[in-house]
Design an enzyme around this catalytic site. Structure first.
Site: not given
Ligand code: PEP
Length: 252
Positions: A9-11, A96, A98, A168, A174, A214, A235-236
């Site tokens: 998930n590049w966001k 999501h 966010e 999640e 994050g 994470s 994500g990251g």
């Molecule tokens: C996400 O936003 O779906 C996510 C899992 O982010 P991260 O891996 O950066 O915690």
């Protein structure tokens, strides 16, 4: 055997050029190292068509990160499920945390988005998860149960089969704070049990449930080894090809 998936998930990251370059790098790595799971790149809308053209569709699937809750028309700035589908993308991430927190997406709105995504032939990666206060109050099971019931349990079993769930915990997204593998397994097993109650054990056994929050190369193997954790939403660590591949490799 249910499908194992690692989805990025590049966001809101990467220019078009950077995104195409990243997709190219992921594709190149996977050409040399055949993945043992389905690999999905979740990208901003502007990248979708070019990323679809860049990757080998047998190695990498492409997902949007959102779609509109309306079919078409005067909704300036919105992107419909039909438009996403027309790029060649096969998935859309919905719900999501966010989007729920910053864009006030309610279960009712998400239900509309799910319906439109499925009606347009997209598969849905549907995110659920509790915030820290809910976890501290021991309410995580109630929270995810309500999120699933309100946005998904109107679906037929056939349509539910097109849903990938992504648990999640918001406190882990994050933050560098990952749920322990035991915490992840406990709630994934609970999620599977509520799917079984609604749709039967066969549908529940076939439902892919991803963990997100994470997740990185150093913890993916242990998380994915849990019986009810079928991969990750990343994500990251999906923003660099080598980091992302480090997680995909956890299935090797
Ligand atoms: C996400 O936003 O779906 C996510 C899992 O982010 P991260 O891996 O950066 O915690």
């Amino acid at each position: 055997m249910r499908e194992k998936i690692v989805a990025g998930n590049w966001k809101m990251n990467n220019t078009l050029e950077e995104g195409v370059q990243l997709a190219k790098e992921v594709n190149e790595i996977l050409k040399k190292n055949a993945p043992k799971c389905t690999v999905i790149l979740g990208t901003p809308f502007i990248h979708l068509a070019d990323v679809v053209r860049t990757v080998d569709s047998k190695l990498v699937k492409v997902s949007a990160e959102n779609c509109a809750d309306k079919e078409k028309g005067a909704f300036t700035g919105e992107v419909s499920a039909a438009m996403v589908k027309s790029t060649g993308a096969q998935y859309v991430i919905l719900g999501h945390s966010e989007r729920r927190a910053y864009y006030h997406e309610t279960d009712e709105i998400l239900k509309e988005k799910v319906n439109l995504a499925l009606a347009n032939g997209l598969k849905v990666i549907f995110c659920i998860g509790e915030v820290l206060e809910q976890r501290e109050a021991g309410k995580q099971n109630d929270v995810v149960k309500a999120q699933i019931e309100n946005a998904l349990f109107h679906l037929s079993a056939d349509d539910f089969a097109k849903i990938v769930l992504a648990y999640e915990p918001v406190w882990a997204i994050g933050t560098g704070k990952t749920a322990t593998s035991a915490q992840a397994e406990e709630i994934h097993a609970f999620i599977r049990s509520i799917v079984a109650k609604k749709y039967g054990q066969k549908v529940a056994d076939d439902t892919t449930i991803l963990y997100g929050g994470s997740c990185k190369a150093s913890n993916a193997k242990e998380l994915f080894a849990q019986p009810d954790v079928d991969g990750g939403l990343i994500g990251g660590a999906s923003l660099k090809a080598a980091d992302f591949y480090g997680i995909i490799e956890a299935f090797n």
